[in-house]
Design a protein around this motif. Structure first.
Motif, short mmCIF file in Angstrom:
data_model
loop_
_atom_site.label_atom_id
_atom_site.label_comp_id
_atom_site.label_asym_id
_atom_site.label_seq_id
_atom_site.Cartn_x
_atom_site.Cartn_y
_atom_site.Cartn_z
N PHE A 91 0.83 -1.20 0.00
CA PHE A 91 0.00 0.00 0.00
C PHE A 91 0.87 1.25 0.00
O PHE A 91 0.60 2.20 -0.74
N PHE A 92 1.92 1.24 0.80
CA PHE A 92 2.74 2.45 0.86
C PHE A 92 3.44 2.69 -0.47
O PHE A 92 3.52 3.82 -0.96
N GLN A 93 3.93 1.61 -1.09
CA GLN A 93 4.59 1.79 -2.38
C GLN A 93 3.60 2.26 -3.44
O GLN A 93 3.91 3.13 -4.25
N SER A 94 2.41 1.70 -3.42
CA SER A 94 1.40 2.14 -4.40
C SER A 94 1.08 3.61 -4.16
O SER A 94 0.86 4.38 -5.10
N TYR A 95 1.05 3.97 -2.88
CA TYR A 95 0.79 5.37 -2.55
C TYR A 95 1.85 6.26 -3.16
O TYR A 95 1.54 7.29 -3.78
N LEU A 96 3.11 5.85 -3.01
CA LEU A 96 4.19 6.67 -3.56
C LEU A 96 4.07 6.76 -5.08
O LEU A 96 4.24 7.82 -5.67
N PHE A 109 1.48 -12.69 -5.00
CA PHE A 109 0.15 -12.08 -5.06
C PHE A 109 0.22 -10.56 -5.15
O PHE A 109 -0.74 -9.86 -4.85
N TYR A 110 1.39 -10.07 -5.57
CA TYR A 110 1.62 -8.62 -5.53
C TYR A 110 0.63 -7.84 -6.40
O TYR A 110 0.06 -6.84 -5.97
N THR A 111 0.43 -8.32 -7.62
CA THR A 111 -0.24 -7.49 -8.61
C THR A 111 -1.65 -7.11 -8.20
O THR A 111 -2.02 -5.92 -8.27
N VAL A 112 -2.44 -8.09 -7.79
CA VAL A 112 -3.83 -7.79 -7.46
C VAL A 112 -3.89 -6.75 -6.33
O VAL A 112 -4.68 -5.81 -6.37
N CYS A 113 -3.01 -6.92 -5.35
CA CYS A 113 -2.99 -5.97 -4.23
C CYS A 113 -2.58 -4.59 -4.71
O CYS A 113 -3.16 -3.58 -4.32
N HIS A 114 -1.56 -4.58 -5.57
CA HIS A 114 -1.09 -3.31 -6.10
C HIS A 114 -2.21 -2.60 -6.86
O HIS A 114 -2.43 -1.40 -6.69
N LEU A 115 -2.94 -3.36 -7.65
CA LEU A 115 -4.01 -2.75 -8.44
C LEU A 115 -5.15 -2.30 -7.54
O LEU A 115 -5.75 -1.23 -7.76
N ALA A 117 -4.87 -1.32 -4.44
CA ALA A 117 -4.41 -0.10 -3.77
C ALA A 117 -4.43 1.08 -4.73
O ALA A 117 -4.91 2.17 -4.40
N THR A 118 -3.95 0.83 -5.95
CA THR A 118 -3.88 1.91 -6.93
C THR A 118 -5.27 2.44 -7.26
O THR A 118 -5.49 3.65 -7.34
N THR A 119 -6.21 1.51 -7.44
CA THR A 119 -7.58 1.93 -7.76
C THR A 119 -8.15 2.79 -6.64
O THR A 119 -8.74 3.86 -6.89
N CYS A 124 -8.50 5.19 2.58
CA CYS A 124 -8.37 3.93 1.83
C CYS A 124 -8.50 2.70 2.72
O CYS A 124 -8.19 1.59 2.29
N MET A 125 -8.88 2.88 3.98
CA MET A 125 -8.90 1.76 4.91
C MET A 125 -9.66 0.54 4.38
O MET A 125 -9.17 -0.59 4.53
#
Lengths: 358, 572, 342
Positions: free
Chosen positions: B379-384, B446-452, B454-456, B488-489
């Protein structure tokens, strides 16, 4: 022009790849002035605002605020408050927390913060809303909170990015007045970006009209309206009829079959192409006295606009019809009807002359 | 005013402070982003690269070009796995896609009752390891199965079992995509169709189906990839029916032929990458479709249609519950089929292969670490990536690396991790065989789904928050903490719960990476089944499922009870 | 794993050089790889610890194929200190890769020669023999009317079609000893011919050697080719099984012990290996296995034939190890794809 500029923009260029968003923009803003950047979308007005805020960096040029070079200063090293079109209110924080957001880092005590928030809410006319959340407020109310938040830290410069465009017409007109009054009261130097010429005309001390990355004209609302520097300004601010013409003598223009007298234009010589422009409300029908620039016209169409009537006129000896606005009082006397012939006049002191072809 | 004398341009550059136009704030966040990229590079890109190079090397590490691939295609038994894999994957894709469409239609476009309940039941399989349906099928349709006769002499061990098992565990994934696809239809289209006098059939084929088109294609590709890369189900119930995924397992585990394992992995990577590219392409198309604001549509009452869908829902739910119930029941039977008294004997994991109860606690540990560390990092990386100004090139790379894991099947990733992290000259080889490598691998997998996700979520919050807070001289990290994170909680909880459940159930990547003190429950299911202890395997699968249910319940409680309290700003 | 050690590992991950904080505990921990049946591991460790409480065993247990594969995979960065209870044929493979530490444990000379690495620098020591057996479910066979087989040859009888399960030699040590014994009993050509016939009756090949017997015990299949130890255990737990020891002779492999080269706990490893060949250890092996390495120890084991040792074929391990790769490749080519052969 001014003895003391608060904000100086010198030769700002901004490139996005090969696209030049700003071309050699220079501008001075005096302390306490309300300046509007006016122009159609894509004209560079928002780019300019973002450069002033430090959200973007100019490709070249410099910015000085209160004598200090801030061209490359990070956003948080600058002294400004900003209100965005979306307001960007923090949805999970109350109105009070939103307004006090910047006060925390300024080392205000909790009590000072409360006092300041109360004071600001009173200023924007929303006393007692401390505990509410943004989603519980109307658009206009959110706008006020955003304004209060931007003003909370008493910045030297207030930036407003299309602050009213998301509101409906009635609220917009009302807030226009309020913001202007507030700005006058606080004396904060303010830059507002807008594409709405009416907003700019009613609020600004100075209007900066921009088009395609360059400043077309800087001036008071009256100047910009009455003495547009370029055809673009003439057309963008208010309504304007254009007639292409050619200089046929000193102070004489030939447009199709019409010979029109106009004020001496210094930089044009005989044979030069030119454009003549006149605002619809400057077309006259009561023509006693002056004889210049009179002609017969036919009323092609009438449109009722409430406070006035708009007529589409076909000029004798000219293929390009023009618009004329007639006040309802005058209308009562003229009693125009569609298809009627009428004598109209394009007064020479109201004719704007621009060099070059349309 | 505009006639201000021209100042020299170079002098303005001289006024630039040493740190440039970015404050300390932005530089330090940029540094964290850089660390994130390096992390992803090490945990995703380098292992895959190592695997790739293994596939063109011989046992001694010499470059031999495509010789391994030539050998693969010349070995008939290996080659036949390709057609087997394709057959299984295609069949499962057709079944799951149509079922998912029908059930999603039932939920979003009909007036059947108990939709909420159906929805819960339909996504239940996602909480169980993929091995659970396979084990359950053994008890249902195996030679001692209670429904053996239904198969009329056909054996469940083989394509039939693989297809049923695969359909079971991939169905919820398909359903969720399909529900999203069907949720986005504009009522105005239906009204126009009605006004124009279109028949219901015609409306379906001209409006409903085209609108769900991208969802359907997306589902088909996702299911295809999931099935073709899964080895749990074919391992348990595949019998002699070889597929690519089990081939890798056999090549590596059975024959110690790592190079061939790497080769098969590369072949398995192809459909996954194809899916990945198609899906990316579709997403771009679809987002363009959804820009206009749609008016929500309320389905009309259609008695026959509603009844038919209600019946369908009942059937699908009964099948799902039946499969789960069978596994639970089998795990409680003392000695199938000769001693049908119920007991917890099969839960005495310490007497079985697979690491005993320790493996269960290890799994809990893995899932917890994965959820905590993974959610925090992702989440923090997606935030950045979303909210930090500038650093365009870094962000581009980050996004690329974050999307990449979607195209890498777990089996391939696990193998890649052995090659990469167990190399003696790798300074990181200390983590080999530890819980750390399992956590790192699971997060990467499982990175991608989480990244997406978070990004969404981050894209939905106003992009000017950071500008506003900078203008108020509030450090960006404070705004992250006070605003972005709380707002985003719900997404953060989704990510944590997704990671937890997947860490509990995953087998494919970790099966190559666990060691004596990090054996895992999901792997234990596989190993117990492997050793013939099928009932204990079912018992462990049931334990995993129950744990995931508890996790989901906690997620739900957090989301609906606690968050409701802190998120009342959402209500008007 | 504790939080502390995780943090430590994370710090390694972050590239921060950390000095190993592993304080030398009173207990030495040995990582021991094994293919011994899971249910016996606690007993093995407990018996050893009765005499050597200072050494803690961390088991890594998996089937023979997997343990072998793991060891090979970790060749350049070995994780194991000792292998205790892995097929001798697998250890020979590791020996050829130079992964084993040569060591002649105390009491080595007392073992029967069958159970010893006869080379000058022995690297492995045998523990017990692990013999093939056929599990025959009387209940299910009765339902299907299948006669009880008595020989390997019986199993090719078409009545057993699809009623036999055996382990895949590529992953199972038991499967491999079956295949290699048939090749030795019947000769190579006849051996393959035999397997062709058997293959027609095989329902499926399992990954593990104990699974066929467990499946037979649970009635999933009437006949499972497995090994005696597992068969006896299953029968003891109440399954309706008859254990068949085919008359042609039984393939066997031995479970053996070895030290992994490069271990930094050599002393403890040697202590462990010394114990694994001790009388006490052999008596312990005898609780499950009828034939053990130390002569004169073995007592009859329930459900095992008393003449177990005499039924064992004269297994040529050198030949088996030398031809392992070829045999497996050939086997895979012939049988490892249902679509092809069936």
């Amino acid at each position: 022009m001014s003895n003391k500029a608060y904000l100086e923009l010198n030769n700002i260029d901004q490139m996005f790849g090969t696209y030049q968003a700003l071309k050699n923009v220079s501008l001075n803003i005096k302390e306490g002035e309300f300046v509007c950047f006016l122009g159609p979308s894509g004209c560079g007005k928002t780019s300019l605002l973002r450069i002033i805020a430090g959200l973007d960096t100019p490709t070249s040029g410099s910015i000085l605020q209160a004598g200090k070079d801030i061209t490359y200063a990070p956003v948080n090293h600058r002294d400004f408050g900003i209100v965005f079109q979306s307001y960007a209110l923090f949805p999970n924080l109350t109105v009070a927390d939103n307004i006090a957001y910047g006060l925390v880092s300024k080392k205000f005590s909790a009590n000072d913060r409360r006092v300041r928030v109360t004071e600001l809410l009173a200023t924007v006319g929303m006393s007692g809303s401390e505990g509410r959340y943004p989603a519980q407020l109307s658009g206009g109310q959110q706008q006020r909170v955003a304004l209060a938040r931007a003003l909370a830290t008493s910045p030297g410069l207030l930036l407003l990015d299309e602050p009213l465009s998301a509101l409906d017409a009635r609220v917009r007109a009302h807030l226009r007045q309020e913001i202007k009054q507030l700005q006058e009261k606080l004396g904060v130097t303010t830059i507002m970006v807008t594409h709405d010429q009416e907003e700019a005309l009613t609020m600004a001390d100075q209007i900066v009209v921009m088009n395609q990355g360059v400043i077309e004209q800087i001036g008071t609302p009256q100047d910009v309206y009455a003495k547009p520097n370029t055809p673009f300004v003439a057309e963008f601010v208010g309504e304007m009829n254009f007639l292409s013409a050619e200089v046929s003598g000193v102070g004489v223009m030939q447009s199709a079959g019409l010979t029109l007298r106009c004020d001496q234009s210094s930089h044009l010589t005989i044979g030069d192409p030119a454009q003549l422009a006149i605002r619809p409300e400057d077309v006259r029908f009561q023509t006693e006295g002056e004889e210049d620039n009179k002609m017969n016209a036919k009323v092609l169409h009438l449109e009722f606009l409430g406070s006035r009537m708009r007529a589409l006129l076909e000029l004798e000896n000219h293929e390009r019809p023009i618009l004329a606005d007639i006040s309802m009082n005058e209308m009562a006397e003229l009693n125009l009807i569609q298809g009627q012939s009428v004598v109209c006049q394009l007064p020479h002191d109201r004719l704007h002359v621009f060099g070059g072809k349309a | 005013m505009s006639g201000f004398s021209v100042t020299s341009r170079s002098s303005s550059k001289a006024g630039q402070p040493w740190y440039g136009r970015r404050g300390f704030d932005e530089w330090s966040l940029g540094a964290i982003l850089t660390l994130g990229i390096i992390g992803l590079f090490i945990c995703v890109v380098l292992p895959i690269y190592t695997l790739l190079s293994k596939s063109v090397e011989n046992k001694d590490g010499d470059f031999i070009g495509l010789a391994n691939f030539v050998q693969f295609f010349e070995t008939p038994s290996l080659f036949s796995s390709i057609s087997n894999s394709l057959f299984i994957a295609l069949l499962s894709t057709v079944i799951v896609t149509s079922l998912a469409f029908l059930t999603a239609y039932g939920i979003s476009r009909t007036r059947i009752p108990f939709k909420g309940l159906f929805r819960i039941v339909l996504v239940l399989p996602i909480l169980a390891p993929s091995l659970l349906p396979a084990i359950s099928l053994v008890y249902l349709f195996g030679n001692q199965g209670i429904l053996k006769d239904v198969l009329m002499g056909a054996s469940i061990y083989g394509p039939i079992g693989i297809v049923i098992g695969s359909c079971f565990w991939t169905f919820p994934h398909a359903l969720m995509i399909m529900l999203t696809a069907l949720a986005n239809t504009d009522a105005r289209l239906y009204e126009s169709a009605e006004v124009l006098g279109a028949s219901p059939m015609r409306t379906f084929f001209t409006i409903t189906l085209p609108a769900a088109k991208y969802g359907i294609i997306s589902v088909a590709f996702v299911v295809f990839t999931l099935v073709i890369t899964d080895f749990g189900v074919p391992k348990v119930i595949g019998g002699q029916f070889n597929v690519l995924a089990t081939d890798i397992y056999k090549q590596v585990i059975g024959q110690q032929n790592f190079e061939m394992g790497a080769t098969v992995s590369m072949i398995l990577l192809l459909p996954a990458i194809l899916t990945f590219i198609t899906d990316r392409w579709l997403q771009r198309r679809q987002s363009a479709l959804l820009t206009s604001r749609a008016v929500p549509w309320t389905p009309p009452i259609r008695k026959v249609v509603d009844k038919a869908f209600f019946a369908l829902m009942i059937v699908v739910c009964v099948v799902i519950l039946g499969v789960i119930a069978m596994a639970v029941y089998a795990s409680l039977v003392t000695f199938w089929p000769y001693n049908q008294t119920l007991s917890f004997k099969n839960y005495n994991f310490d007497l079985m292969d697979g690491g005993g109860w320790d493996s269960y606690w290890n799994s809990i540990q893995l899932a917890t670490y994965t959820a905590l560390i993974g959610t925090g990092f992702i989440f923090f990386q997606s935030y950045l990536v979303e909210k930090l100004a500038g650093f365009k090139l870094l962000k581009w790379f980050f996004h690329l690396f974050a999307i990449l894991p979607l195209a890498v099947p777990g089996l391939v990733l696990g193998l890649a991790y052995i090659f990469f992290f167990n190399a003696p000259n790798n300074p990181l080889n200390g983590i080999y065989g530890t819980m750390t490598i399992l956590v790192v691998c699971t997060i990467s997998h499982f990175y991608t789904v989480c990244h997406l996700t978070a990004t969404t979520a981050l894209k939905q919050i106003d992009s000017e928050f950071e500008s506003v807070s900078a203008s108020l001289k509030v450090p960006q990290i404070v705004t992250f903490w006070r605003v972005s994170l709380p707002v985003c909680m719900p997404a953060v909880l989704d990510i944590a719960s997704y990671l937890f459940v997947n860490a509990m159930t995953t087998v494919s990547a970790v099966v190559f990476l666990y060691s004596y003190n990090t054996s895992l429950a999901s792997v234990a299911v596989l190993n117990m089944d492997d050793a013939g202890d099928i009932a204990p395997a079912a018992a462990m699968a049931v334990m995993i499922m129950l744990t995931c249910m508890v996790a989901r319940l906690v997620h739900w409680l957090l989301g609906n009870v606690i968050l409701k309290h802190t998120q009342h700003w959402r209500q008007r | 794993m504790t939080q502390k050690s995780l943090m430590k590992r994370l710090s390694i991950l972050a590239g921060i050089a950390t000095v190993s904080i592993a304080t030398q505990a009173a207990q030495t921990e040995l990582t021991v790889y094994t293919a011994v049946e899971a249910e016996d591991l606690k007993k093995y460790a407990a018996r050893f610890n009765e005499e050597h409480p200072e050494i803690k065993i961390n088991w890594v247990r998996d089937s023979t194929g997997i343990v072998t594969a793991k060891l090979l995979a970790e060749k350049s960065n070995p994780q194991a200190d000792v292998v205790w209870g892995l097929a001798a044929t697998s250890l020979m493979l590791l020996k050829n890769e130079g992964m084993l530490q040569s060591y002649k444990p105390e009491g080595y000379d007392a073992l029967s020669s069958k159970f010893k690495d006869t080379s000058a620098d022995p690297v492995w020591t045998g523990m017990d023999a692990w013999i093939a057996a056929v599990c025959y479910n009387t209940v299910e066979a009765g339902k299907l009317g299948l006669p009880k087989p008595t020989s390997w040859a019986d199993l090719t009888n078409p009545v057993y079609k699809d009623h036999i399960i055996m382990p895949n030699p590529n992953s199972s040590g038991t499967g491999f000893l079956d295949v290699s014994s048939w090749l030795q009993i019947f000769g190579e050509d006849k051996g393959w011919e035999y397997m062709d016939g058997l293959h027609n009756n095989i329902s499926r090949y399992t990954h593990s050697g104990s699974k066929p017997c467990k499946l037979a015990a649970s009635g999933e299949i009437p006949i499972g080719i497995s090994f005696a130890f597992r068969a006896a255990k299953s029968k003891k737990s109440g399954a309706p099984l008859d254990i068949v020891f085919p008359t042609e002779g039984l393939g066997w492999d031995m479970e053996a012990t070895s030290i992994i080269k490069g271990t930094d706990k050599l002393e403890a490893a040697q202590t462990l290996v010394d114990w694994t060949v001790s009388k006490k250890a052999n008596e312990m092996y005898n609780e499950g296995y009828a034939v053990v390495a130390m002569p004169g120890i073995a007592k009859p084991v329930e459900f095992f034939p008393e003449n177990a040792e005499s039924l064992m074929i004269d297994n040529d391990f050198e030949w088996t190890a030398a031809n392992r790769v070829e045999i497996l490749a050939k086997w895979q080519e012939r049988y490892d794809s249902k679509s092809e052969a069936k």
